[in-house]
Design an enzyme around this catalytic site. Structure first.
Site, PDB file in Angstrom:
ATOM      1  N   SER A 122       0.815  -1.208   0.000  1.00 30.20           N
ATOM      2  CA  SER A 122       0.000   0.000   0.000  1.00 30.20           C
ATOM      3  C   SER A 122       0.847   1.255   0.000  1.00 30.20           C
ATOM      4  O   SER A 122       0.296   2.346  -0.077  1.00 30.20           O
ATOM      5  CB  SER A 122      -0.945  -0.017   1.199  1.00 30.20           C
ATOM      6  OG  SER A 122      -0.420  -0.723   2.272  1.00 30.20           O
ATOM      7  N   HIS A 143      -2.455  -2.911  -6.322  1.00 29.74           N
ATOM      8  CA  HIS A 143      -2.933  -2.546  -4.989  1.00 29.74           C
ATOM      9  C   HIS A 143      -4.459  -2.621  -4.919  1.00 29.74           C
ATOM     10  O   HIS A 143      -5.165  -1.798  -5.497  1.00 29.74           O
ATOM     11  CB  HIS A 143      -2.437  -1.135  -4.639  1.00 29.74           C
ATOM     12  CG  HIS A 143      -2.834  -0.696  -3.270  1.00 29.74           C
ATOM     13  ND1 HIS A 143      -3.135   0.604  -2.955  1.00 29.74           N
ATOM     14  CD2 HIS A 143      -2.991  -1.404  -2.117  1.00 29.74           C
ATOM     15  CE1 HIS A 143      -3.459   0.672  -1.677  1.00 29.74           C
ATOM     16  NE2 HIS A 143      -3.381  -0.519  -1.153  1.00 29.74           N
ATOM     17  N   GLU A 155      -5.227  -0.192  -7.939  1.00 30.24           N
ATOM     18  CA  GLU A 155      -4.207   0.725  -8.456  1.00 30.24           C
ATOM     19  C   GLU A 155      -3.091  -0.126  -9.062  1.00 30.24           C
ATOM     20  O   GLU A 155      -2.526  -0.979  -8.366  1.00 30.24           O
ATOM     21  CB  GLU A 155      -3.602   1.557  -7.320  1.00 30.24           C
ATOM     22  CG  GLU A 155      -4.539   2.570  -6.714  1.00 30.24           C
ATOM     23  CD  GLU A 155      -3.875   3.344  -5.567  1.00 30.24           C
ATOM     24  OE1 GLU A 155      -3.817   4.569  -5.649  1.00 30.24           O
ATOM     25  OE2 GLU A 155      -3.421   2.711  -4.589  1.00 30.24           O
ATOM     26  N   ASN A 193      -3.665   6.085  -0.877  1.00 30.83           N
ATOM     27  CA  ASN A 193      -3.136   6.282   0.479  1.00 30.83           C
ATOM     28  C   ASN A 193      -2.442   7.622   0.657  1.00 30.83           C
ATOM     29  O   ASN A 193      -2.320   8.111   1.784  1.00 30.83           O
ATOM     30  CB  ASN A 193      -2.223   5.115   0.853  1.00 30.83           C
ATOM     31  CG  ASN A 193      -3.048   3.892   1.190  1.00 30.83           C
ATOM     32  OD1 ASN A 193      -4.172   4.016   1.664  1.00 30.83           O
ATOM     33  ND2 ASN A 193      -2.522   2.711   0.923  1.00 30.83           N
TER      34      ASN A 193
HETATM   35  N1  CAA Z   1     -15.657  -9.479   2.662  1.00 34.28           N
HETATM   36  C1  CAA Z   1     -16.623  -9.696   1.760  1.00 34.28           C
HETATM   37  N2  CAA Z   1     -17.769  -9.013   1.712  1.00 34.28           N
HETATM   38  C2  CAA Z   1     -17.956  -8.095   2.663  1.00 34.28           C
HETATM   39  C3  CAA Z   1     -17.005  -7.809   3.651  1.00 34.28           C
HETATM   40  C4  CAA Z   1     -15.805  -8.557   3.636  1.00 34.28           C
HETATM   41  N3  CAA Z   1     -14.840  -8.354   4.524  1.00 34.28           N
HETATM   42  N4  CAA Z   1     -17.482  -6.823   4.441  1.00 34.28           N
HETATM   43  C5  CAA Z   1     -18.704  -6.513   3.967  1.00 34.28           C
HETATM   44  N5  CAA Z   1     -18.967  -7.270   2.894  1.00 34.28           N
HETATM   45  C6  CAA Z   1     -20.179  -7.233   2.076  1.00 34.28           C
HETATM   46  C7  CAA Z   1     -21.353  -7.679   2.905  1.00 34.28           C
HETATM   47  O1  CAA Z   1     -21.470  -9.096   2.871  1.00 34.28           O
HETATM   48  C8  CAA Z   1     -22.491  -6.990   2.222  1.00 34.28           C
HETATM   49  O2  CAA Z   1     -22.859  -7.730   1.054  1.00 34.28           O
HETATM   50  P1  CAA Z   1     -24.404  -7.877   0.616  1.00 34.28           P
HETATM   51  O3  CAA Z   1     -24.801  -6.518   0.150  1.00 34.28           O
HETATM   52  O4  CAA Z   1     -24.309  -8.883  -0.455  1.00 34.28           O
HETATM   53  O5  CAA Z   1     -25.136  -8.338   1.826  1.00 34.28           O
HETATM   54  C9  CAA Z   1     -21.896  -5.679   1.741  1.00 34.28           C
HETATM   55  O6  CAA Z   1     -20.467  -5.880   1.716  1.00 34.28           O
HETATM   56  C10 CAA Z   1     -22.237  -4.563   2.673  1.00 34.28           C
HETATM   57  O7  CAA Z   1     -21.806  -4.942   3.974  1.00 34.28           O
HETATM   58  P2  CAA Z   1     -22.587  -4.628   5.313  1.00 34.28           P
HETATM   59  O8  CAA Z   1     -24.065  -4.530   5.020  1.00 34.28           O
HETATM   60  O9  CAA Z   1     -22.144  -5.566   6.370  1.00 34.28           O
HETATM   61  O10 CAA Z   1     -22.041  -3.239   5.803  1.00 34.28           O
HETATM   62  P3  CAA Z   1     -21.912  -1.888   5.074  1.00 34.28           P
HETATM   63  O11 CAA Z   1     -23.052  -1.614   4.149  1.00 34.28           O
HETATM   64  O12 CAA Z   1     -21.589  -0.921   6.139  1.00 34.28           O
HETATM   65  O13 CAA Z   1     -20.626  -2.051   4.138  1.00 34.28           O
HETATM   66  C11 CAA Z   1     -18.310  -1.840   3.804  1.00 34.28           C
HETATM   67  C12 CAA Z   1     -19.387  -2.456   4.666  1.00 34.28           C
HETATM   68  C13 CAA Z   1     -18.386  -2.412   2.401  1.00 34.28           C
HETATM   69  C14 CAA Z   1     -16.976  -2.216   4.444  1.00 34.28           C
HETATM   70  C15 CAA Z   1     -18.552  -0.286   3.752  1.00 34.28           C
HETATM   71  O14 CAA Z   1     -18.700   0.230   5.047  1.00 34.28           O
HETATM   72  C16 CAA Z   1     -17.420   0.446   3.070  1.00 34.28           C
HETATM   73  O15 CAA Z   1     -17.361   0.539   1.862  1.00 34.28           O
HETATM   74  N6  CAA Z   1     -16.500   1.023   3.892  1.00 34.28           N
HETATM   75  C17 CAA Z   1     -15.338   1.738   3.367  1.00 34.28           C
HETATM   76  C18 CAA Z   1     -14.293   0.732   2.963  1.00 34.28           C
HETATM   77  C19 CAA Z   1     -13.089   1.413   2.394  1.00 34.28           C
HETATM   78  O16 CAA Z   1     -12.963   2.626   2.312  1.00 34.28           O
HETATM   79  N7  CAA Z   1     -12.128   0.587   1.988  1.00 34.28           N
HETATM   80  C20 CAA Z   1     -10.861   1.059   1.457  1.00 34.28           C
HETATM   81  C21 CAA Z   1      -9.872   1.097   2.560  1.00 34.28           C
HETATM   82  S1  CAA Z   1      -8.343   1.728   2.002  1.00 34.28           S
HETATM   83  C22 CAA Z   1      -7.519   0.394   1.474  1.00 34.28           C
HETATM   84  O17 CAA Z   1      -7.929  -0.726   1.533  1.00 34.28           O
HETATM   85  C23 CAA Z   1      -6.190   0.700   0.924  1.00 34.28           C
HETATM   86  C24 CAA Z   1      -5.064   0.553   1.855  1.00 34.28           C
HETATM   87  O18 CAA Z   1      -3.984   0.229   1.397  1.00 34.28           O
HETATM   88  C25 CAA Z   1      -5.144   0.894   3.284  1.00 34.28           C
END
Ligand code: CAA
Length: 302
Positions: A122, A143, A155, A193
Site C-alpha cells: 500500500s 494494490h 491501483e 493512500n
Molecule cells: N468481505 C466480503 N464481503 C464483505 C465484507 C468482507 N470483509 N465486508 C462486507 N462485505 C459485504 C457484505 O457481505 C455486504 O454484502 P451484501 O450486500 O451482499 O449483503 C456488503 O459488503 C455490505 O456490507 P454490510 O451490510 O455488512 O455493511 P456496510 O453496508 O456498512 O458495508 C463496507 C461495509 C463495504 C466495508 C462499507 O462500510 C465500506 O465501503 N466502507 C469503506 C471501505 C473502504 O474505504 N475501503 C478502502 C480502505 S483503504 C484500502 O484498503 C487501501 C489501503 O492500502 C489501506
C-alpha cells in the site's frame, strides 16, 4: 504472457488482503494457490474463504454450484512448494520492507524466470522491491482495497523498470476480476493512500486534541461527507498497524512533518490493539460487531 495464457495465480500471505485477492481470483475462474510461511496458516486462510463463499450462498448472492467450483480452484500451500510452477505471484504479506525484501529474493530464486511478481503493497516503492530481484521488468504494483471482494478499485503501480507488457497483463487481469483500474506512478502512498492516510491520521489528532469523541468524529464524516464509515472505524477495518506503517512511509519518504503519525495511533499499535482483526482498536468488537468505543482511549487522551 497474454491474459489468455494465465491459468494459475499464487497469492502469498493469507491475511485479510491475501484471502480477499485469492477469493476474487478463484471466483473469476483462475486456479489459485493461497500460501503462507507455513501450511497451517495457509489452510486456515483457505477455510475462511470457503466460509465466506458459504455466507454468500446463504444470502443468495452465489449459487451452491459456483461456490463449490470456486472452492475446488483454491488450494493451500507453502511458498516453497508453490513457487516453482507460478505464472503470476501476488504478494500480500505485511507492510514491512524487511519481510517483503526476503520474500522477493526468495520468489526471484524459486519462480520460473518469466513469472510476474506483483505486490499489493500500500505504500512501499515498487522500484525498490524490483531492485531485490533480477527481473525488475516483471515486477509491478497491484494494490487492491479492503474488503477486496466488495471494493471496485485496483491501483496498478509501475516502477522505474516495470515493462509495458507486465503493466498491461495485470491491468487486463484486474479488469477481468471486475475491478476499475487506475494507473499510478511509483510515489509514496500512490493515489489512494497519499490522500486517505493523512485524513485518517488527522482524525487521530482531532481525537487526541479533544475536538470530539470517537463516535462524533466518525458520525461527522459519515453523515457530513457521505462516507460509508467514519475515519476511525475505517482505520480499524484497515488495521492500525497497517495505517501506521503507511503513515511512517509517507513521513520518511516525503521528509515532511505534516505526515507524522499521531501518538494515539502509535500507542494503540504498541498495545497490540490493531482494530477489527484484534477485536479492539478505536472501538471494541465482538464477532465483528462494534460494541462501543475503546475505554482505554480516554486514558490515553489524559
Ligand atoms: N468481505 C466480503 N464481503 C464483505 C465484507 C468482507 N470483509 N465486508 C462486507 N462485505 C459485504 C457484505 O457481505 C455486504 O454484502 P451484501 O450486500 O451482499 O449483503 C456488503 O459488503 C455490505 O456490507 P454490510 O451490510 O455488512 O455493511 P456496510 O453496508 O456498512 O458495508 C463496507 C461495509 C463495504 C466495508 C462499507 O462500510 C465500506 O465501503 N466502507 C469503506 C471501505 C473502504 O474505504 N475501503 C478502502 C480502505 S483503504 C484500502 O484498503 C487501501 C489501503 O492500502 C489501506
Amino acid at each position: 504472457m497474454k491474459l489468455s495464457d494465465l491459468k494459475h495465480v499464487l497469492v502469498v500471505g493469507a491475511g485479510q488482503m491475501g484471502r480477499g485477492i485469492a477469493q476474487v481470483c478463484a471466483q473469476s475462474g483462475y486456479l489459485v494457490t493461497l500460501s503462507d510461511a507455513d501450511w497451517a496458516t495457509a489452510t486456515a486462510g483457505r477455510d475462511r474463504i470457503i466460509h465466506q463463499l458459504d455466507a454468500l450462498v446463504g444470502k443468495g448472492r452465489l449459487t451452491g454450484a459456483a461456490a463449490a467450483e470456486t472452492a475446488q480452484r483454491l488450494t493451500a500451500s507453502t511458498v516453497a512448494d508453490a513457487a516453482k510452477s507460478a505464472q503470476l505471484v501476488i504478494e500480500a504479506v505485511s507492510e514491512d520492507l524487511v519481510v517483503k525484501r526476503r520474500l522477493f529474493e526468495t520468489l526471484d530464486a524459486t519462480t520460473p524466470r518469466d513469472a510476474i511478481l506483483a505486490s499489493n503493497t500500500s505504500s512501499i516503492s515498487i522500484t525498490e522491491l524490483a531492485g531485490f530481484t533480477s527481473r525488475p521488468d516483471h515486477v509491478v504494483g497491484m494494490h487492491f482495497m479492503n474488503p477486496v471482494p466488495v471494493m471496485k478499485l485496483v491501483e496498478v503501480v509501475t516502477g522505474l523498470r516495470t515493462s509495458d507488457a507486465t503493466a498491461a497483463l495485470v491491468t487486463d487481469l484486474a479488469g477481468h476480476l471486475g475491478k476499475t483500474v487506475v494507473r499510478s506512478q511509483d510515489r509514496p502512498g500512490f493515489i489512494v493512500n497519499r490522500i486517505l492516510i493523512p485524513m485518517l491520521n488527522e482524525a487521530c489528532f482531532a481525537l487526541q486534541d479533544g475536538v470530539a469523541c470517537i463516535e462524533d468524529i466518525d458520525l461527522a464524516i459519515q453523515h457530513g461527507l457521505n462516507h460509508p464509515m467514519g475515519p476511525l472505524r475505517l482505520a480499524d477495518l484497515i488495521g492500525l498497524d497497517t495505517v501506521l506503517a503507511i503513515a511512517l512511509v509517507l513521513y520518511r519518504d516525503f521528509s515532511d512533518s505534516k505526515y507524522r503519525p499521531a501518538p494515539v495511533l502509535r500507542s494503540l499499535v504498541a498495545a497490540g490493539q490493531l482494530g477489527h482483526k484484534s477485536d479492539c482498536g478505536f472501538y471494541v468488537y465482538n464477532d465483528g460487531k462494534v460494541q462501543g468505543p475503546n475505554p482505554a482511549i480516554t486514558r490515553l487522551r489524559g
